[in-house]
Design a protein around this motif. Structure first.
Motif, PDB file in Angstrom:
ATOM      1  N   ARG A   1       0.607   6.527 -14.943  1.00  0.00           N
ATOM      2  CA  ARG A   1       1.243   4.771 -15.839  1.00  0.00           C
ATOM      3  C   ARG A   1       2.398   3.713 -14.861  1.00  0.00           C
ATOM      4  NH1 ARG A   1       4.883   5.295 -20.929  1.00  0.00           N
ATOM      5  NH2 ARG A   1       6.371   6.079 -19.107  1.00  0.00           N
ATOM      6  N   ASN A   2       2.870   4.860 -14.037  1.00  0.00           N
ATOM      7  CA  ASN A   2       3.930   4.288 -13.396  1.00  0.00           C
ATOM      8  C   ASN A   2       3.681   3.619 -11.753  1.00  0.00           C
ATOM      9  OD1 ASN A   2       5.859   3.998 -10.404  1.00  0.00           O
ATOM     10  ND2 ASN A   2       7.022   4.885 -12.249  1.00  0.00           N
ATOM     11  N   ALA A   3       2.316   4.408 -11.344  1.00  0.00           N
ATOM     12  CA  ALA A   3       1.531   3.775 -10.307  1.00  0.00           C
ATOM     13  C   ALA A   3       0.951   2.789 -10.439  1.00  0.00           C
ATOM     14  CB  ALA A   3       1.080   4.127  -9.648  1.00  0.00           C
ATOM     15  N   LEU A   4       0.541   2.096 -11.916  1.00  0.00           N
ATOM     16  CA  LEU A   4      -0.058   0.524 -12.328  1.00  0.00           C
ATOM     17  C   LEU A   4       0.494  -0.459 -12.679  1.00  0.00           C
ATOM     18  CD1 LEU A   4      -2.576   2.256 -15.178  1.00  0.00           C
ATOM     19  CD2 LEU A   4      -3.162   1.482 -12.651  1.00  0.00           C
ATOM     20  N   TRP A   5       1.953   0.117 -13.609  1.00  0.00           N
ATOM     21  CA  TRP A   5       3.005  -1.251 -13.138  1.00  0.00           C
ATOM     22  C   TRP A   5       3.469  -1.423 -12.308  1.00  0.00           C
ATOM     23  CZ3 TRP A   5       4.350  -3.343 -17.375  1.00  0.00           C
ATOM     24  CH2 TRP A   5       3.796  -3.325 -18.545  1.00  0.00           C
ATOM     25  N   THR A   6       3.817  -0.471 -11.019  1.00  0.00           N
ATOM     26  CA  THR A   6       4.222  -1.109  -9.612  1.00  0.00           C
ATOM     27  C   THR A   6       3.392  -1.873  -9.731  1.00  0.00           C
ATOM     28  OG1 THR A   6       5.290   1.550  -8.981  1.00  0.00           O
ATOM     29  CG2 THR A   6       4.678  -0.084  -7.826  1.00  0.00           C
ATOM     30  N   SER A   7       1.716  -1.939  -9.836  1.00  0.00           N
ATOM     31  CA  SER A   7       0.369  -2.438  -8.997  1.00  0.00           C
ATOM     32  C   SER A   7       1.233  -4.159 -10.093  1.00  0.00           C
ATOM     33  CB  SER A   7      -0.253  -1.384  -9.759  1.00  0.00           C
ATOM     34  OG  SER A   7      -0.996  -0.721  -8.479  1.00  0.00           O
ATOM     35  N   PHE A   8       0.981  -3.591 -10.463  1.00  0.00           N
ATOM     36  CA  PHE A   8       1.754  -4.859 -12.289  1.00  0.00           C
ATOM     37  C   PHE A   8       2.326  -5.890 -11.499  1.00  0.00           C
ATOM     38  CE2 PHE A   8       2.799  -7.000 -16.073  1.00  0.00           C
ATOM     39  CZ  PHE A   8       2.122  -7.967 -15.915  1.00  0.00           C
ATOM     40  N   GLY A   9       3.598  -4.685 -10.549  1.00  0.00           N
ATOM     41  CA  GLY A   9       4.418  -5.603 -10.333  1.00  0.00           C
ATOM     42  C   GLY A   9       4.179  -6.617  -9.337  1.00  0.00           C
ATOM     43  N   VAL A  10       3.388  -5.991  -7.662  1.00  0.00           N
ATOM     44  CA  VAL A  10       2.669  -5.985  -6.880  1.00  0.00           C
ATOM     45  C   VAL A  10       1.607  -7.839  -7.266  1.00  0.00           C
ATOM     46  CG1 VAL A  10       1.160  -6.278  -5.088  1.00  0.00           C
ATOM     47  CG2 VAL A  10       2.576  -4.384  -5.859  1.00  0.00           C
ATOM     48  N   GLY A  11       1.250  -7.492  -8.503  1.00  0.00           N
ATOM     49  CA  GLY A  11       0.572  -8.735  -8.692  1.00  0.00           C
ATOM     50  C   GLY A  11       1.239  -9.726  -8.862  1.00  0.00           C
ATOM     51  N   ALA A  12       2.335  -9.341  -9.360  1.00  0.00           N
ATOM     52  CA  ALA A  12       3.071 -10.314 -10.152  1.00  0.00           C
ATOM     53  C   ALA A  12       4.195 -11.012  -9.277  1.00  0.00           C
ATOM     54  CB  ALA A  12       4.013 -10.206 -11.673  1.00  0.00           C
ATOM     55  N   ALA A  13       4.159 -10.644  -8.530  1.00  0.00           N
ATOM     56  CA  ALA A  13       4.836 -11.081  -6.886  1.00  0.00           C
ATOM     57  C   ALA A  13       4.510 -12.250  -6.343  1.00  0.00           C
ATOM     58  CB  ALA A  13       5.226 -10.491  -6.462  1.00  0.00           C
ATOM     59  N   ILE A  14       2.799 -12.304  -6.226  1.00  0.00           N
ATOM     60  CA  ILE A  14       1.831 -13.089  -5.942  1.00  0.00           C
ATOM     61  C   ILE A  14       1.300 -14.531  -6.398  1.00  0.00           C
ATOM     62  CG2 ILE A  14      -0.706 -14.112  -5.643  1.00  0.00           C
ATOM     63  CD1 ILE A  14       0.502 -11.183  -3.848  1.00  0.00           C
ATOM     64  N   LEU A  15       2.478 -14.845  -8.115  1.00  0.00           N
ATOM     65  CA  LEU A  15       2.562 -16.097  -8.445  1.00  0.00           C
ATOM     66  C   LEU A  15       4.062 -16.531  -7.950  1.00  0.00           C
ATOM     67  CD1 LEU A  15       2.055 -15.371 -12.118  1.00  0.00           C
ATOM     68  CD2 LEU A  15       0.218 -16.274 -10.688  1.00  0.00           C
TER      69      LEU A  15
ATOM     70  N   PHE B   1       9.332  -1.290 -16.623  1.00  0.00           N
ATOM     71  CA  PHE B   1      10.470  -2.405 -16.087  1.00  0.00           C
ATOM     72  C   PHE B   1      11.118  -1.129 -14.527  1.00  0.00           C
ATOM     73  CE2 PHE B   1      14.220  -4.380 -14.992  1.00  0.00           C
ATOM     74  CZ  PHE B   1      14.409  -5.347 -14.761  1.00  0.00           C
ATOM     75  N   LYS B   2      11.061  -0.525 -14.244  1.00  0.00           N
ATOM     76  CA  LYS B   2      11.700   0.220 -13.106  1.00  0.00           C
ATOM     77  C   LYS B   2      10.317   0.374 -11.818  1.00  0.00           C
ATOM     78  CE  LYS B   2      14.598   3.096 -10.614  1.00  0.00           C
ATOM     79  NZ  LYS B   2      15.366   4.863 -10.703  1.00  0.00           N
ATOM     80  N   ALA B   3       9.558   0.578 -12.592  1.00  0.00           N
ATOM     81  CA  ALA B   3       8.027   0.582 -12.323  1.00  0.00           C
ATOM     82  C   ALA B   3       7.980  -0.537 -11.205  1.00  0.00           C
ATOM     83  CB  ALA B   3       7.016   1.342 -12.671  1.00  0.00           C
ATOM     84  N   PHE B   4       7.602  -1.546 -12.056  1.00  0.00           N
ATOM     85  CA  PHE B   4       7.370  -2.905 -12.207  1.00  0.00           C
ATOM     86  C   PHE B   4       8.473  -3.564 -11.613  1.00  0.00           C
ATOM     87  CE2 PHE B   4       8.157  -7.367 -13.217  1.00  0.00           C
ATOM     88  CZ  PHE B   4       6.632  -8.010 -13.526  1.00  0.00           C
ATOM     89  N   ARG B   5       9.575  -3.253 -11.307  1.00  0.00           N
ATOM     90  CA  ARG B   5      10.665  -3.978 -10.399  1.00  0.00           C
ATOM     91  C   ARG B   5      10.311  -3.485  -8.870  1.00  0.00           C
ATOM     92  NH1 ARG B   5      16.475  -2.569 -11.843  1.00  0.00           N
ATOM     93  NH2 ARG B   5      16.097  -0.611 -10.529  1.00  0.00           N
ATOM     94  N   ARG B   6      10.401  -2.335  -8.667  1.00  0.00           N
ATOM     95  CA  ARG B   6       9.457  -1.546  -7.815  1.00  0.00           C
ATOM     96  C   ARG B   6       8.270  -2.417  -6.925  1.00  0.00           C
ATOM     97  NH1 ARG B   6      12.035   3.483  -5.946  1.00  0.00           N
ATOM     98  NH2 ARG B   6      12.050   3.628  -7.287  1.00  0.00           N
ATOM     99  N   GLY B   7       7.564  -2.932  -6.951  1.00  0.00           N
ATOM    100  CA  GLY B   7       6.072  -3.351  -7.041  1.00  0.00           C
ATOM    101  C   GLY B   7       6.816  -5.113  -6.860  1.00  0.00           C
ATOM    102  N   PHE B   8       7.178  -5.353  -7.645  1.00  0.00           N
ATOM    103  CA  PHE B   8       7.066  -6.494  -7.476  1.00  0.00           C
ATOM    104  C   PHE B   8       8.240  -7.383  -6.503  1.00  0.00           C
ATOM    105  CE2 PHE B   8      10.037 -10.499  -8.705  1.00  0.00           C
ATOM    106  CZ  PHE B   8       8.700 -11.835  -8.866  1.00  0.00           C
ATOM    107  N   PHE B   9       9.451  -6.766  -5.953  1.00  0.00           N
ATOM    108  CA  PHE B   9      10.589  -6.835  -5.144  1.00  0.00           C
ATOM    109  C   PHE B   9      10.066  -6.631  -3.345  1.00  0.00           C
ATOM    110  CE2 PHE B   9      13.726  -7.167  -8.677  1.00  0.00           C
ATOM    111  CZ  PHE B   9      14.729  -8.122  -8.003  1.00  0.00           C
TER     112      PHE B   9
ATOM    113  N   PHE C   1       0.999  -1.458   0.041  1.00  0.00           N
ATOM    114  CA  PHE C   1      -0.231  -0.068  -0.124  1.00  0.00           C
ATOM    115  C   PHE C   1       1.031   1.159   0.143  1.00  0.00           C
ATOM    116  CE2 PHE C   1      -2.145   3.282   2.629  1.00  0.00           C
ATOM    117  CZ  PHE C   1      -3.135   2.596   1.150  1.00  0.00           C
ATOM    118  N   ALA C   2       2.235   1.222   0.973  1.00  0.00           N
ATOM    119  CA  ALA C   2       2.705   1.915   0.898  1.00  0.00           C
ATOM    120  C   ALA C   2       3.219   2.767  -0.444  1.00  0.00           C
ATOM    121  CB  ALA C   2       4.250   2.101   1.946  1.00  0.00           C
ATOM    122  N   ILE C   3       4.155   1.888  -0.929  1.00  0.00           N
ATOM    123  CA  ILE C   3       4.460   2.048  -2.575  1.00  0.00           C
ATOM    124  C   ILE C   3       3.992   2.269  -3.075  1.00  0.00           C
ATOM    125  CG2 ILE C   3       4.759  -0.255  -3.369  1.00  0.00           C
ATOM    126  CD1 ILE C   3       7.980   2.348  -2.829  1.00  0.00           C
TER     127      ILE C   3
END
Length: 206
Positions: free
Chosen positions: A38-52, A114-122, A25-27
């Motif tokens: 756009r950045n936040a949506l890619w960050t959200s995508f990274g968070v969702g992908a990490a669930i997998l 990619f950086k936004a996705f990576r931030r959410g994923f990790f 939530f914080a990130i």
């Protein structure tokens, strides 16, 4: 229908877990206000992908190894704490924003997708709270006799639900009026988020 009760238990537990305030939530909030939609949506995508990732190691049995190896789990906690603390320090050290307008918001330098996705994923992948949640879920709720493809289906649902939840949050927080409010009157907003991330890092470790 055979696994409907199991799925409903998982869906309810996951809803309360994903809706509770935490590093994800914080990130997403930070990215929505600082970087935009756009950045936040890619960050959200990274968070969702990490669930997998969490689902994958639970299905493969690595969760059992983590639960039986305190030292390995402790190492994960320290890595996660260090990552959250790093993000917190970055936020605290951010520069004071100038007068904010729609034009200056549009001219702000944007992180790459990619950086936004990576931030959410990790942020999610290294969150021991998420590790504990999925370990508990797949050992206490999901039956050992549940087929692997059904368990994978549960995981896909949770990944999509997480992505949709944080995407909706991103759409709200990245509105120009919301971003202008936080960036104008919230000189200490970045520092506040930084303190929260550092506090979460300490909580993760202890």
């Amino acid at each position: 229908m055979l696994y409907l009760d199991e799925f409903l238990l998982i869906a309810v537990a996951h809803f309360f877990a994903v809706a509770s305030p935490g590093p994800d939530f914080a990130i997403v909030m930070k990215q929505s206000i600082q970087q935009g939609r756009r950045n936040a949506l890619w960050t959200s995508f990274g968070v969702g992908a990490a669930i997998l990732l969490h689902v994958a190691y639970c299905v493969l049995g690595v969760a059992i190894l983590l639960s039986q190896s305190p030292s390995l789990f402790m190492a994960l906690k320290y890595v996660a704490g260090a990552y959250l603390a790093f993000l917190g320090v970055q936020a605290i050290r951010s520069a004071k924003p100038d007068t904010v307008t729609q034009q200056t918001l549009a001219q702000q330098p944007q992180e790459s997708m990619f950086k936004a996705f990576r931030r959410g994923f990790f942020t999610n992948a290294l969150n021991p709270k998420a590790t504990l949640f999925f370990m508990s879920l797949f050992t206490l709720v999901v039956s050992p006799t549940t087929p692997t493809f059904v368990q994978a289906g549960y995981g896909l649902y949770m990944a999509l639900a997480t992505w949709l939840w944080f995407s909706c949050l991103s759409l709200v927080l990245s509105k120009v009026s919301v971003r202008e409010f936080f960036l104008k009157s919230g000189y200490w907003f970045d520092r506040g988020i930084g303190v929260i991330l550092i506090a979460l890092a300490i909580r993760v470790v202890v």
